[in-house]
Design a protein around this motif. Sequence first.
Motif, PDB file in Angstrom:
ATOM      1  N   ALA A  16       0.797  -1.260  -0.069  1.00 51.75           N
ATOM      2  CA  ALA A  16      -0.039   0.174   0.021  1.00 51.75           C
ATOM      3  C   ALA A  16       0.869   1.308  -0.020  1.00 51.75           C
ATOM      4  O   ALA A  16       0.566   2.299  -0.724  1.00 51.75           O
ATOM      5  CB  ALA A  16      -0.879  -0.114   1.305  1.00 51.75           C
ATOM      6  N   ASN A  17       1.919   1.191   0.797  1.00 51.15           N
ATOM      7  CA  ASN A  17       2.919   2.383   0.758  1.00 51.15           C
ATOM      8  C   ASN A  17       3.360   2.554  -0.376  1.00 51.15           C
ATOM      9  O   ASN A  17       3.369   3.927  -1.113  1.00 51.15           O
ATOM     10  CB  ASN A  17       3.856   2.074   1.906  1.00 51.15           C
ATOM     11  N   THR A  18       3.907   1.433  -1.239  1.00 47.43           N
ATOM     12  CA  THR A  18       4.567   1.606  -2.571  1.00 47.43           C
ATOM     13  C   THR A  18       3.224   2.115  -3.660  1.00 47.43           C
ATOM     14  O   THR A  18       3.656   3.236  -4.213  1.00 47.43           O
ATOM     15  CB  THR A  18       4.936   0.212  -3.171  1.00 47.43           C
ATOM     16  N   LEU A  19       2.171   1.858  -3.678  1.00 45.15           N
ATOM     17  CA  LEU A  19       1.187   2.208  -4.581  1.00 45.15           C
ATOM     18  C   LEU A  19       0.752   3.518  -4.219  1.00 45.15           C
ATOM     19  O   LEU A  19       0.531   4.417  -5.158  1.00 45.15           O
ATOM     20  CB  LEU A  19      -0.085   1.132  -4.452  1.00 45.15           C
ATOM     21  N   SER A  20       0.725   3.981  -3.110  1.00 42.17           N
ATOM     22  CA  SER A  20       0.320   5.410  -2.674  1.00 42.17           C
ATOM     23  C   SER A  20       1.421   6.459  -3.116  1.00 42.17           C
ATOM     24  O   SER A  20       0.965   7.540  -3.337  1.00 42.17           O
ATOM     25  CB  SER A  20       0.180   5.458  -1.054  1.00 42.17           C
ATOM     26  N   PHE A 118       6.158 -13.180  -6.954  1.00 36.46           N
ATOM     27  CA  PHE A 118       7.357 -13.921  -6.863  1.00 36.46           C
ATOM     28  C   PHE A 118       8.472 -12.721  -7.223  1.00 36.46           C
ATOM     29  O   PHE A 118       9.006 -12.269  -8.051  1.00 36.46           O
ATOM     30  CB  PHE A 118       7.603 -14.861  -7.983  1.00 36.46           C
ATOM     31  N   GLN A 119       8.890 -12.155  -5.842  1.00 36.54           N
ATOM     32  CA  GLN A 119       9.631 -10.989  -5.982  1.00 36.54           C
ATOM     33  C   GLN A 119      11.008 -10.922  -6.501  1.00 36.54           C
ATOM     34  O   GLN A 119      11.587 -10.164  -7.162  1.00 36.54           O
ATOM     35  CB  GLN A 119       9.464 -10.124  -4.464  1.00 36.54           C
ATOM     36  N   ARG A 120      11.618 -12.194  -6.552  1.00 40.65           N
ATOM     37  CA  ARG A 120      12.941 -12.512  -6.800  1.00 40.65           C
ATOM     38  C   ARG A 120      12.976 -12.212  -8.197  1.00 40.65           C
ATOM     39  O   ARG A 120      14.463 -11.903  -8.642  1.00 40.65           O
ATOM     40  CB  ARG A 120      13.407 -13.820  -6.384  1.00 40.65           C
ATOM     41  N   ARG A 121      12.155 -12.235  -9.060  1.00 39.46           N
ATOM     42  CA  ARG A 121      12.215 -11.864 -10.621  1.00 39.46           C
ATOM     43  C   ARG A 121      12.719 -10.352 -10.617  1.00 39.46           C
ATOM     44  O   ARG A 121      12.825 -10.045 -11.636  1.00 39.46           O
ATOM     45  CB  ARG A 121      10.876 -12.164 -11.099  1.00 39.46           C
ATOM     46  N   PHE A 122      12.355  -9.534  -9.633  1.00 42.59           N
ATOM     47  CA  PHE A 122      12.559  -8.197  -9.780  1.00 42.59           C
ATOM     48  C   PHE A 122      13.828  -7.729  -8.693  1.00 42.59           C
ATOM     49  O   PHE A 122      13.964  -6.713  -8.600  1.00 42.59           O
ATOM     50  CB  PHE A 122      11.353  -7.417  -9.364  1.00 42.59           C
ATOM     51  N   ASP A 123      14.761  -8.772  -8.559  1.00 38.70           N
ATOM     52  CA  ASP A 123      15.681  -8.515  -7.703  1.00 38.70           C
ATOM     53  C   ASP A 123      17.113  -8.467  -8.658  1.00 38.70           C
ATOM     54  O   ASP A 123      17.168  -9.360  -9.399  1.00 38.70           O
ATOM     55  CB  ASP A 123      15.972  -9.698  -6.549  1.00 38.70           C
ATOM     56  N   ALA A 284       9.580  -2.854  -6.710  1.00 35.87           N
ATOM     57  CA  ALA A 284       9.516  -3.041  -8.251  1.00 35.87           C
ATOM     58  C   ALA A 284       8.452  -3.665  -8.839  1.00 35.87           C
ATOM     59  O   ALA A 284       7.791  -3.390 -10.007  1.00 35.87           O
ATOM     60  CB  ALA A 284      10.833  -3.525  -8.745  1.00 35.87           C
ATOM     61  N   GLU A 285       8.183  -5.062  -8.118  1.00 32.93           N
ATOM     62  CA  GLU A 285       6.940  -5.760  -8.636  1.00 32.93           C
ATOM     63  C   GLU A 285       5.547  -5.077  -8.607  1.00 32.93           C
ATOM     64  O   GLU A 285       4.877  -5.128  -9.492  1.00 32.93           O
ATOM     65  CB  GLU A 285       6.895  -7.064  -7.959  1.00 32.93           C
ATOM     66  N   LEU A 286       5.427  -4.121  -7.746  1.00 29.88           N
ATOM     67  CA  LEU A 286       3.930  -3.301  -7.639  1.00 29.88           C
ATOM     68  C   LEU A 286       4.124  -2.261  -8.810  1.00 29.88           C
ATOM     69  O   LEU A 286       3.261  -1.966  -9.243  1.00 29.88           O
ATOM     70  CB  LEU A 286       3.997  -2.852  -6.207  1.00 29.88           C
ATOM     71  N   CYS A 287       5.114  -1.686  -8.643  1.00 32.27           N
ATOM     72  CA  CYS A 287       5.413  -0.705  -9.817  1.00 32.27           C
ATOM     73  C   CYS A 287       4.958  -1.562 -11.287  1.00 32.27           C
ATOM     74  O   CYS A 287       4.428  -0.653 -12.156  1.00 32.27           O
ATOM     75  CB  CYS A 287       6.662  -0.017  -9.998  1.00 32.27           C
ATOM     76  N   ALA A 288       5.550  -2.584 -11.301  1.00 33.83           N
ATOM     77  CA  ALA A 288       5.534  -3.229 -12.864  1.00 33.83           C
ATOM     78  C   ALA A 288       3.938  -3.733 -12.999  1.00 33.83           C
ATOM     79  O   ALA A 288       3.341  -3.601 -13.812  1.00 33.83           O
ATOM     80  CB  ALA A 288       6.084  -4.547 -12.510  1.00 33.83           C
ATOM     81  N   PHE A 289       3.249  -3.844 -11.794  1.00 31.52           N
ATOM     82  CA  PHE A 289       1.844  -4.230 -11.904  1.00 31.52           C
ATOM     83  C   PHE A 289       0.864  -2.914 -12.182  1.00 31.52           C
ATOM     84  O   PHE A 289       0.165  -3.143 -13.126  1.00 31.52           O
ATOM     85  CB  PHE A 289       1.273  -4.698 -10.327  1.00 31.52           C
ATOM     86  N   VAL A 290       1.326  -1.795 -11.745  1.00 31.10           N
ATOM     87  CA  VAL A 290       0.806  -0.664 -12.102  1.00 31.10           C
ATOM     88  C   VAL A 290       1.043  -0.482 -13.599  1.00 31.10           C
ATOM     89  O   VAL A 290      -0.072  -0.140 -14.517  1.00 31.10           O
ATOM     90  CB  VAL A 290       1.317   0.702 -11.394  1.00 31.10           C
ATOM     91  N   ASP A 291       2.049  -0.865 -14.111  1.00 29.60           N
ATOM     92  CA  ASP A 291       2.320  -0.601 -15.787  1.00 29.60           C
ATOM     93  C   ASP A 291       1.626  -1.585 -16.511  1.00 29.60           C
ATOM     94  O   ASP A 291       1.060  -1.403 -17.513  1.00 29.60           O
ATOM     95  CB  ASP A 291       3.914  -0.713 -15.943  1.00 29.60           C
ATOM     96  N   VAL A 292       1.242  -2.725 -15.805  1.00 33.64           N
ATOM     97  CA  VAL A 292       0.544  -3.890 -16.346  1.00 33.64           C
ATOM     98  C   VAL A 292      -0.774  -3.588 -16.630  1.00 33.64           C
ATOM     99  O   VAL A 292      -1.643  -3.720 -17.757  1.00 33.64           O
ATOM    100  CB  VAL A 292       0.674  -5.307 -15.612  1.00 33.64           C
ATOM    101  N   VAL A 293      -1.237  -2.734 -15.623  1.00 26.56           N
ATOM    102  CA  VAL A 293      -2.705  -2.452 -15.326  1.00 26.56           C
ATOM    103  C   VAL A 293      -3.029  -1.268 -16.632  1.00 26.56           C
ATOM    104  O   VAL A 293      -4.037  -1.181 -17.309  1.00 26.56           O
ATOM    105  CB  VAL A 293      -3.344  -1.893 -14.150  1.00 26.56           C
TER     106      VAL A 293
END
Length: 336
Positions: A16-20, A118-123, A284-293
Motif C-alpha cells: 500500500a505504501n508503494t502504491l500510494s 514472486f519478488q525475486r524476479r525483480f531483484d 519494483a513488482e508493484l510498480c510493474a503491476f501498475v504498468d501492467v494495468v
Amino acid sequence: MRIGVIGTGRIGAIHANTLSRNREVGSLILTDVDPARAQDLAHRLGETAAPGTDEIFKWGVDAVVITTATSAHAELIGRAARSGLPVFCEKPIALDLPGTLHALAEVERAGTVLQMGFQRRFDAGYAGARDAVRSGRLGRLHTVRALTSDQSPPPPQWLPLSGGLFRDTLIHDFDALRWVTGREVVDVYATGSDQGPAMFREAGDVDTGAALLTLDDGTLATATAARVNGAGYDVRMELAGERDTVVVGLDDRTPVASTEPTGPPPADKPWPGFLERFGPAYEAELCAFVDVVRGTLANPCDGREALQALRIAEACELSRRERRRVALAEIPDRLG
C-alpha cells in the motif's frame, strides 16, 4: 487509477505504501479482516478504508491487490476475475493444486490479468544471473545451487496454514530456478529433517529441507531451506558453467563467515529477514503491476508461472513422504 488493497498486514502495508507513492495511482481503498488496522493504515497514507471486501468491488476500482491469508487467495482471485479486474496476488494462489487450477480457470475464462508476487524476479542479483545464463557468459550450465534460510522460525500458529517448507519457502527458489535458467524441472528427489523446534513436528512439517532437481537439459540443481539460521537471513543462488560461475546474494550482508586465514570478515550487519533483503524488489513488482494495468507492460509473472513452481513443490513433498524420485509428469497441470 484506483486500486483496492485487500489485506493490510505486514506485506499489505508495504504494498500500500508503494502504491500510494506511485504517480500513476490516484487513490487506494484498503480493507482487512481487522477493520481498525485498515483504518489506521488508510489514515497514515491519506487513503480510504472500506469496512469489508464487498465494498472494494461495489465502490469501483481499476485493479485489486490481494495480500490476505493464503486461504482467501483463490476465492478473491475468482471474484476479481468475474468482475473483470486485473489482480496482483501474493504467492501462492492456493495451497493445493485443485484450488490453484480452479482459480486459474476463472482467470482464463474471464480473460483478465493475474500477476503473482514472486519478488525475486525483480531483484537485481537474480536478474544479473539470468542475463549471465542467457548471454552465454557461463557456457554450458552444469550445476545450480539455491538456498533460503530464515534467521528465526515463523510463529507456531502459522505453520499449519503455511503448506509446509517446500510450498511456503522453497517455492521461491523453484520459481527463480525456472526464471533464471529458462529450463523446466523434469524430476526431483527431496528429503527433510524435523530435528529442530518441536513445533515443526507437531505441525507435521520439517524445519530443514533439501531437494535434488534435474532440469530438462540435464543440468543438476540443489535447493535447500532452513527455518532456523541464527547467523541471519541467507538467500543465495550459485550457477556454475563450463566458462564461469556467478553467485546471487553474496554481498557485505551475507551471513556467512570464512574459516580461511585470508577470507573476508563476517558480515557486520547480516540480513535479518526477507523484507529487508528484498525491499527494492517488492517495490519494483508493484510498480510493474501498475504498468501492467496501464497496458504499457506485459505481465511479468502470470498464474501459470505460479502453477509450475507449485507443481515442483508438490513433487518435492511427495518425494519426501514416499522417499522416492518423483517425475514432474506425475503432478497434474490441468483440471481432470
